[in-house]
Design a protein around this motif. Structure first.
Motif, short mmCIF file in Angstrom:
data_model
loop_
_atom_site.label_atom_id
_atom_site.label_comp_id
_atom_site.label_asym_id
_atom_site.label_seq_id
_atom_site.Cartn_x
_atom_site.Cartn_y
_atom_site.Cartn_z
N ALA A 161 -19.52 28.22 -49.40
CA ALA A 161 -19.58 28.54 -50.56
C ALA A 161 -18.94 28.01 -51.80
O ALA A 161 -19.34 27.80 -52.93
CB ALA A 161 -19.55 30.31 -50.31
N ILE A 162 -17.56 27.92 -51.50
CA ILE A 162 -17.00 27.23 -52.66
C ILE A 162 -17.11 25.64 -52.67
O ILE A 162 -17.33 25.22 -54.01
CB ILE A 162 -15.45 27.36 -52.40
CG1 ILE A 162 -14.71 28.83 -52.16
CG2 ILE A 162 -14.39 26.40 -52.91
CD1 ILE A 162 -13.63 29.16 -51.66
N GLU B 272 -19.54 21.59 -56.27
CA GLU B 272 -20.54 20.55 -56.42
C GLU B 272 -21.43 20.78 -57.53
O GLU B 272 -21.76 19.94 -58.26
CB GLU B 272 -21.03 19.94 -54.93
CG GLU B 272 -22.22 18.95 -55.30
CD GLU B 272 -21.36 17.72 -55.72
OE1 GLU B 272 -22.06 16.64 -56.09
OE2 GLU B 272 -20.14 17.77 -55.55
N MET B 273 -22.00 22.04 -57.40
CA MET B 273 -22.92 22.40 -58.45
C MET B 273 -22.50 22.45 -59.89
O MET B 273 -23.14 22.15 -60.77
CB MET B 273 -23.71 23.69 -57.94
CG MET B 273 -24.50 23.58 -56.79
SD MET B 273 -25.44 25.10 -56.40
CE MET B 273 -26.98 24.82 -57.65
N LEU C 242 -14.84 39.68 -45.08
CA LEU C 242 -14.87 40.27 -46.39
C LEU C 242 -13.66 39.59 -47.05
O LEU C 242 -13.69 39.18 -48.26
CB LEU C 242 -14.43 41.85 -46.66
CG LEU C 242 -14.59 42.29 -47.92
CD1 LEU C 242 -16.00 42.60 -48.51
CD2 LEU C 242 -14.23 43.92 -47.43
N ARG C 243 -12.37 39.80 -46.11
CA ARG C 243 -11.25 38.89 -46.82
C ARG C 243 -11.40 37.63 -47.06
O ARG C 243 -11.02 36.96 -48.38
CB ARG C 243 -10.12 39.03 -45.66
CG ARG C 243 -8.78 38.41 -46.13
CD ARG C 243 -7.59 38.97 -45.24
NE ARG C 243 -7.40 40.35 -45.52
CZ ARG C 243 -6.37 40.79 -46.37
NH1 ARG C 243 -5.59 39.72 -47.21
NH2 ARG C 243 -6.30 41.95 -46.68
N GLN C 244 -12.30 37.04 -46.44
CA GLN C 244 -12.61 35.49 -46.61
C GLN C 244 -13.53 35.53 -48.01
O GLN C 244 -13.32 34.38 -49.05
CB GLN C 244 -13.19 34.66 -45.41
CG GLN C 244 -12.22 34.50 -44.27
CD GLN C 244 -11.06 33.44 -44.73
OE1 GLN C 244 -11.32 32.62 -45.38
NE2 GLN C 244 -9.97 33.75 -44.27
N PHE C 245 -14.59 36.38 -48.17
CA PHE C 245 -15.39 36.25 -49.19
C PHE C 245 -14.68 36.41 -50.60
O PHE C 245 -15.06 36.08 -51.66
CB PHE C 245 -16.54 37.14 -49.02
CG PHE C 245 -17.84 37.10 -49.96
CD1 PHE C 245 -18.44 36.00 -50.02
CD2 PHE C 245 -17.96 37.89 -50.89
CE1 PHE C 245 -19.53 35.55 -50.73
CE2 PHE C 245 -19.08 37.67 -51.75
CZ PHE C 245 -19.75 36.56 -51.80
N HIS D 136 -12.27 32.29 -56.74
CA HIS D 136 -12.47 31.02 -57.03
C HIS D 136 -13.46 30.73 -58.04
O HIS D 136 -13.14 30.00 -58.98
CB HIS D 136 -12.80 30.12 -55.94
CG HIS D 136 -12.98 28.70 -56.08
ND1 HIS D 136 -11.90 27.82 -56.03
CD2 HIS D 136 -14.14 27.94 -56.33
CE1 HIS D 136 -12.25 26.54 -56.27
NE2 HIS D 136 -13.46 26.64 -56.60
N ILE D 137 -14.55 31.46 -57.99
CA ILE D 137 -15.43 31.29 -59.01
C ILE D 137 -14.93 31.73 -60.45
O ILE D 137 -15.16 31.35 -61.48
CB ILE D 137 -16.77 32.04 -58.62
CG1 ILE D 137 -17.29 31.22 -57.36
CG2 ILE D 137 -17.83 32.09 -59.89
CD1 ILE D 137 -18.66 32.19 -56.88
N GLN D 138 -14.08 32.95 -60.29
CA GLN D 138 -13.56 33.58 -61.43
C GLN D 138 -12.74 32.61 -62.43
O GLN D 138 -12.41 32.79 -63.42
CB GLN D 138 -12.90 34.91 -61.02
CG GLN D 138 -13.93 36.06 -60.70
CD GLN D 138 -14.22 37.05 -61.54
OE1 GLN D 138 -14.66 36.49 -62.80
NE2 GLN D 138 -14.02 38.17 -61.37
#
Length: 299
Positions: free
Chosen positions: A224-225, A230-231, A257-260, A266-268
């Motif tokens: 996901a990261i 890349e996007m 959940l801990r990984q998500f 990261h997105i924040q």
């Protein structure tokens, strides 16, 4: 062999489209689709964690029910902590089965997207009349509970029939999440008028990654990261929409959940460049800039 064309939309390369931006001049829209589902006990279809076991299968049903009893609440807590919206893909039978959970999403202001009545049945296999009645039942349940009808639809099992888009447009739906073919919205032709396809992830999705390919929670978060990074870089060339799909009973498990949480954090860090929103807001913004073309679909 004669190759049949898709009657809903034609081919369009992403490098040849008009430029635009998301709100505040941002180039990458991001949303998280959370599937909140209810399954029939002892009958019907549904994602199998213990394939081959006959009904009733308490292990498999209980695994999925964990999402309604525990996982969904943990995810609400995470998104409250991060102050981020959710796009909730809801089996409308959850209004009967776990109304407290659905109400919690509604109180947060999360978007409720119609996701059929139950994931124990798929529209591809119903008669056209059966599917029409199911769409009517689902739409009515959401309208009565939320005070407005849903704007978007996602078929149970990501498995629409040849009639689904026509029936959705006639029922007043604005967009569908059933077509994972682009990183920008695409107008589709239907017998009921234009219907917008909003990008939906069948790769950055916990079902194929975790369940079908035996990926770890850490691997899903890394994917996901990486996809986000890349996007974000590619969005300098074209504005893009990035979705992440999770399920209450998969990512809602504590170790995943801990990984998500790592993904959201990261997105924040890129809030100045990213519009974190809902699928419905993406549809509305795109339609406001690009009304349906003549003929109902993109070139």
């Amino acid at each position: 062999m004669k190759i049949e064309g898709n009657p809903r939309f034609g081919y369009s390369s992403i490098v040849s489209r008009p430029d635009f931006t998301w709100p505040d001049g941002k180039r990458l829209a991001v949303y998280v689709a959370l599937c909140v589902e209810h399954f029939s006990y002892g009958t019907g279809m549904g994602l199998a964690y213990s394939p081959g076991l006959s009904h009733p299968n308490s292990y498999n049903w209980g695994w999925r029910e964990y999402g309604n009893r525990v996982g969904g609440w943990r995810l609400i807590g995470l998104f409250e902590e991060q102050k981020l919206p959710l796009t909730v893909l809801l089996n409308s039978s959850c209004y009967e089965h776990c109304p407290e959970l659905v109400s919690a999403f509604s109180k947060r202001g999360d978007e409720i997207v119609a996701h059929g009545y139950t994931n124990s049945e798929h529209p591809n296999g119903m008669s056209e009349e059966e599917e029409r009645k199911t769409i009517e039942k689902v739409t009515k349940a959401i309208r009565e509970a939320e005070g407005k009808p849903p704007a978007g639809w996602m078929s149970p099992g990501a498995h629409p029939s040849r009639h689904t888009e026509d029936l959705l447009a006639k029922a007043g739906y604005k967009y569908t999440l059933d077509w994972p073919m682009d990183d920008q919205p695409v107008w589709m032709k239907t017998d009921g008028g234009p219907l917008l396809s909003v990008p939906y992830p069948h790769e950055v999705n916990d079902v194929p990654m975790v369940i079908l390919h035996d990926g770890t929670g850490q691997a899903f978060a890394d994917m996901a990261i990486d996809n986000f990074d890349e996007m974000l870089a590619q969005s300098e060339k074209q504005p893009l929409a990035y979705g992440i799909t999770i399920h209450t009973f998969i990512v809602g498990q504590p170790f995943r959940l801990r990984q998500f949480r790592r993904v959201l954090e990261h997105i924040q860090k890129h809030n100045d460049k990213v519009w974190f929103t809902t699928a419905g807001n993406i549809a509305d913004h795109y339609a406001g800039q690009f009304p349906p073309p003549a003929g109902g679909s993109n070139p």
